[in-house]
Scaffold this active site. Structure first.
Site, PDB file in Angstrom:
ATOM      1  N   GLU A 140       1.211  -1.109   0.517  1.00 17.32           N
ATOM      2  CA  GLU A 140       0.531   0.533   0.471  1.00 17.32           C
ATOM      3  C   GLU A 140       0.848   1.808  -0.397  1.00 17.32           C
ATOM      4  O   GLU A 140       1.967   0.796   0.328  1.00 17.32           O
ATOM      5  CB  GLU A 140      -1.760  -0.326   1.324  1.00 17.32           C
ATOM      6  CG  GLU A 140      -1.773  -1.284   1.437  1.00 17.32           C
ATOM      7  CD  GLU A 140      -2.835  -1.056   2.707  1.00 17.32           C
ATOM      8  OE1 GLU A 140      -2.903  -0.033   3.823  1.00 17.32           O
ATOM      9  OE2 GLU A 140      -3.317  -1.929   2.284  1.00 17.32           O
ATOM     10  N   SER A 145       7.813  -2.424   3.162  1.00 18.72           N
ATOM     11  CA  SER A 145       8.761  -3.096   4.231  1.00 18.72           C
ATOM     12  C   SER A 145       7.259  -3.767   5.695  1.00 18.72           C
ATOM     13  O   SER A 145       7.703  -5.123   5.798  1.00 18.72           O
ATOM     14  CB  SER A 145       9.050  -2.940   5.013  1.00 18.72           C
ATOM     15  OG  SER A 145      10.112  -2.583   3.914  1.00 18.72           O
ATOM     16  N   TRP A 169       2.152  -0.016  -6.740  1.00 15.67           N
ATOM     17  CA  TRP A 169       3.272  -0.859  -6.825  1.00 15.67           C
ATOM     18  C   TRP A 169       2.724  -2.563  -7.483  1.00 15.67           C
ATOM     19  O   TRP A 169       3.219  -3.502  -6.968  1.00 15.67           O
ATOM     20  CB  TRP A 169       4.107  -0.867  -6.491  1.00 15.67           C
ATOM     21  CG  TRP A 169       4.729   0.331  -5.699  1.00 15.67           C
ATOM     22  CD1 TRP A 169       5.298   0.427  -4.602  1.00 15.67           C
ATOM     23  CD2 TRP A 169       5.414   1.223  -6.564  1.00 15.67           C
ATOM     24  NE1 TRP A 169       5.402   2.404  -4.924  1.00 15.67           N
ATOM     25  CE2 TRP A 169       6.186   2.404  -5.625  1.00 15.67           C
ATOM     26  CE3 TRP A 169       6.484   1.306  -7.879  1.00 15.67           C
ATOM     27  CZ2 TRP A 169       6.898   3.117  -6.218  1.00 15.67           C
ATOM     28  CZ3 TRP A 169       6.424   2.075  -8.695  1.00 15.67           C
ATOM     29  CH2 TRP A 169       7.370   3.475  -7.145  1.00 15.67           C
ATOM     30  N   ARG A 276      36.262  -7.028 -28.977  1.00  7.17           N
ATOM     31  CA  ARG A 276      36.777  -5.700 -28.801  1.00  7.17           C
ATOM     32  C   ARG A 276      37.976  -5.270 -28.913  1.00  7.17           C
ATOM     33  O   ARG A 276      38.560  -5.947 -27.917  1.00  7.17           O
ATOM     34  CB  ARG A 276      35.977  -4.679 -27.696  1.00  7.17           C
ATOM     35  CG  ARG A 276      36.108  -3.625 -27.447  1.00  7.17           C
ATOM     36  CD  ARG A 276      35.570  -2.107 -28.505  1.00  7.17           C
ATOM     37  NE  ARG A 276      35.778  -1.011 -28.824  1.00  7.17           N
ATOM     38  CZ  ARG A 276      35.921  -0.064 -29.173  1.00  7.17           C
ATOM     39  NH1 ARG A 276      35.170  -0.040 -30.605  1.00  7.17           N
ATOM     40  NH2 ARG A 276      35.985   0.897 -28.799  1.00  7.17           N
ATOM     41  N   MET A 345      32.584  -3.144 -18.723  1.00  6.85           N
ATOM     42  CA  MET A 345      32.960  -3.703 -19.876  1.00  6.85           C
ATOM     43  C   MET A 345      32.855  -3.072 -21.416  1.00  6.85           C
ATOM     44  O   MET A 345      33.985  -3.439 -22.120  1.00  6.85           O
ATOM     45  CB  MET A 345      33.241  -5.385 -19.617  1.00  6.85           C
ATOM     46  CG  MET A 345      34.072  -5.922 -18.657  1.00  6.85           C
ATOM     47  SD  MET A 345      34.316  -7.436 -18.409  1.00  6.85           S
ATOM     48  CE  MET A 345      35.167  -8.029 -19.662  1.00  6.85           C
ATOM     49  N   GLU A 371       8.931  -7.605  -3.112  1.00  8.22           N
ATOM     50  CA  GLU A 371       9.564  -9.164  -2.245  1.00  8.22           C
ATOM     51  C   GLU A 371      10.203  -9.023  -1.200  1.00  8.22           C
ATOM     52  O   GLU A 371      11.136 -10.149  -0.931  1.00  8.22           O
ATOM     53  CB  GLU A 371      10.091 -10.551  -3.331  1.00  8.22           C
ATOM     54  CG  GLU A 371       8.804 -10.430  -4.992  1.00  8.22           C
ATOM     55  CD  GLU A 371       7.605 -10.809  -5.153  1.00  8.22           C
ATOM     56  OE1 GLU A 371       7.998 -12.239  -3.684  1.00  8.22           O
ATOM     57  OE2 GLU A 371       6.978 -11.263  -5.646  1.00  8.22           O
ATOM     58  N   PHE A 391      13.183  -5.829  13.631  1.00 10.86           N
ATOM     59  CA  PHE A 391      11.926  -5.092  13.209  1.00 10.86           C
ATOM     60  C   PHE A 391      11.186  -4.107  14.078  1.00 10.86           C
ATOM     61  O   PHE A 391      10.143  -3.527  14.599  1.00 10.86           O
ATOM     62  CB  PHE A 391      10.909  -6.216  12.663  1.00 10.86           C
ATOM     63  CG  PHE A 391      11.749  -6.611  11.429  1.00 10.86           C
ATOM     64  CD1 PHE A 391      11.242  -5.626  10.201  1.00 10.86           C
ATOM     65  CD2 PHE A 391      11.709  -8.257  11.214  1.00 10.86           C
ATOM     66  CE1 PHE A 391      12.494  -6.691   9.189  1.00 10.86           C
ATOM     67  CE2 PHE A 391      12.127  -8.405   9.670  1.00 10.86           C
ATOM     68  CZ  PHE A 391      12.807  -8.048   9.002  1.00 10.86           C
TER      69      PHE A 391
END
Ligand SMILES: Cc1cc2nc3c(=O)[nH]c(=O)nc-3n(C[C@H](O)[C@H](O)[C@H](O)COP(=O)(O)OP(=O)(O)OC[C@H]3O[C@@H](n4cnc5c(N)ncnc54)[C@H](O)[C@@H]3O)c2cc1C
Length: 392
Positions: A140, A145, A169, A276, A345, A371, A391
């Site tokens: 939302e 997270s 999203w 290259r 590269m 995710e 958390f």
């Protein structure tokens, strides 16, 4: 864009760990990507359009519900086959893999695991064939997270549920026929509801101006007093563990998919390094360029082993969510670093759409965020090994 000359690296002969069926499934997906995705994907990404023309092909290679039983239209394959299909699709483009991941793991999986028989019969065959495309609404505007804080909610009105709120999203949202939406009931418990396009008050505005996953359509899901029939509630699992169970399956696919993006970047840079010429030599003869390639193939090989072992554990039902988190975090980080080195590269050519690397690089910025972000997965591993919850 240059012709697709991709040759898959297999430095540790990991093909020996695969069954004949795994190789057949993988090779079919690889051929399809070369034939049907590579020629059109750069233009689709430049135009920021999801190439709907590939939906039928995705269904044919078993990318919609690889492990869903055949009786529901799925391919009935094992977890390693599922991983290999995701690897090959993301070798082509992370946005295309995102569409397949959402359809399989975030829409078909919850209907199969948490739905009743009527729901399985009604939705799964149409999703497996690509006739319907689904989306998954968890995130939302104010809860990314921390999805448990969601405010999208529904009230029991007797003969239906009344759904209000907004999701942001959401992959596939702009053109999905159905959405599996996570919302709280009046007691605050999270449930999954199947919302169908055409229900009054349900809209899916597209999110524009993305620099990443441009060939995947992203949008919002808006619910303004949507009347959802009671039979559209997924009855067999509720609570935050229900959407997290879907994410386990999708993150497993991402751990494989990211290897595909990395392999494509490595293979492109390796080929370029031999062609290259600078200072009278192929640039691959310079030690600094060899260091990049040597580190890339080492990291790809480690990621392949991690994914294969996780596939075995997932198949026998022993893989934990924390183990899946580790593989998602490691393999996406590996891929994003390889894309960055590979792009360098190629010098100036590396920033153009002539080659796939810059597109992979930009795509992987979403893959490392959705995710579960890179940091959130690190905290999941931290919690798992210490038992201490960062958390809270
Ligand atoms: C292209 C794209 C497609 C997506 N598709 C879907 C979809 O189909 N369905 C769906 O539901 N969602 C989807 N998402 C949403 C995605 O899962 C979220 O963006 C993601 O979970 C992060 O949420 P956020 O963007 O709100 O960031 P936030 O949660 O606001 O995080 C911002 C930063 O803070 C950090 N952070 C947050 N909490 C903590 C903490 N406790 N400790 C340390 N750091 C922390 C994060 O790691 C991050 O770096 C998609 C996203 C993108 C970009």
């Amino acid at each position: 864009m240059k012709p697709d000359l991709f040759e898959a690296p297999d430095y540790y002969n990991l093909d020996e760990l695969l069954t004949e069926e795994h190789k057949l499934v993988r090779d079919a997906a690889r051929e399809w990507v070369k034939r049907d995705v590579s020629p059109i994907i750069e233009e689709a990404a430049q135009k920021a359009e999801f190439p709907k023309s590939i939906i039928g092909g995705l269904a044919e290679i078993g990318a919609f519900g690889p492990y869903i039983p055949e009786e529901y239209g799925g391919a009935g394959l094992d977890q390693i086959s599922y991983g290999l299909i995701m690897q090959e699709i993301e070798r082509g483009d992370s946005g295309v893999r995102s569409t397949a991941s959402v359809q399989s793991s975030l829409v078909m999986y919850p209907i199969w695991k948490y739905g009743n028989e009527e729901q399985r019969q009604k939705y799964l065959p149409k999703l497996a064939s690509g006739e319907w495309i689904g989306s998954f609404g968890l995130t939302e505007p104010d809860h990314g997270s921390n999805p448990g804080g969601m405010t999208t909610n529904f009230k029991d009105m007797g003969d239906h549920y009344l759904l209000n709120g907004a999701k942001m999203w959401i992959s596939n949202a702009p053109f999905c026929q159905i959405a599996v939406v996570w919302a709280k009931d009046e007691s605050g418990r999270i449930h999954g509801l199947i919302v169908e396009r055409g229900m009054e008050g349900f809209s899916t505005p597209e999110t524009h101006n993305k620099w990443s996953l441009r060939a995947s359509a992203t949008g919002e899901l808006i619910f303004d007093n949507v009347k959802v029939p009671k039979e559209n509630l997924l009855p067999n699992k509720s609570g935050l563990g229900a959407p997290l169970g879907c994410l386990d399956s999708a993150r497993f696919g991402i751990a494989w998919g990211a290897i595909g993006a990395a392999m494509d970047c490595y293979d492109t840079a390796l080929r370029y390094s031999k062609e290259r010429m600078q200072f009278g030599k192929p640039i691959g003869q310079f030690q600094l360029q060899q260091k990049k390639l040597a580190e890339m193939i080492t990291e790809i090989t480690k990621a392949q082993l991690l994914a294969w072992r996780l596939g075995v554990m997932r198949e026998n039902g022993t893989a934990t969510s924390a183990q899946i988190s580790m593989a998602k975090r490691n393999n996406v980080d590996m891929a994003i670093n390889i894309a960055r080195e590979a792009r360098q590269m190629l010098g100036g050519m590396g920033i153009t759409g002539e080659y796939s690397i810059m597109r992979h690089s930009m795509n992987l910025e979403s893959v490392i965020t959705y995710e579960g972000t890179h940091d959130i997965h690190l905290l999941i591993t931290g919690l798992d090994v210490t038992g201490l919850n960062a958390f809270k």
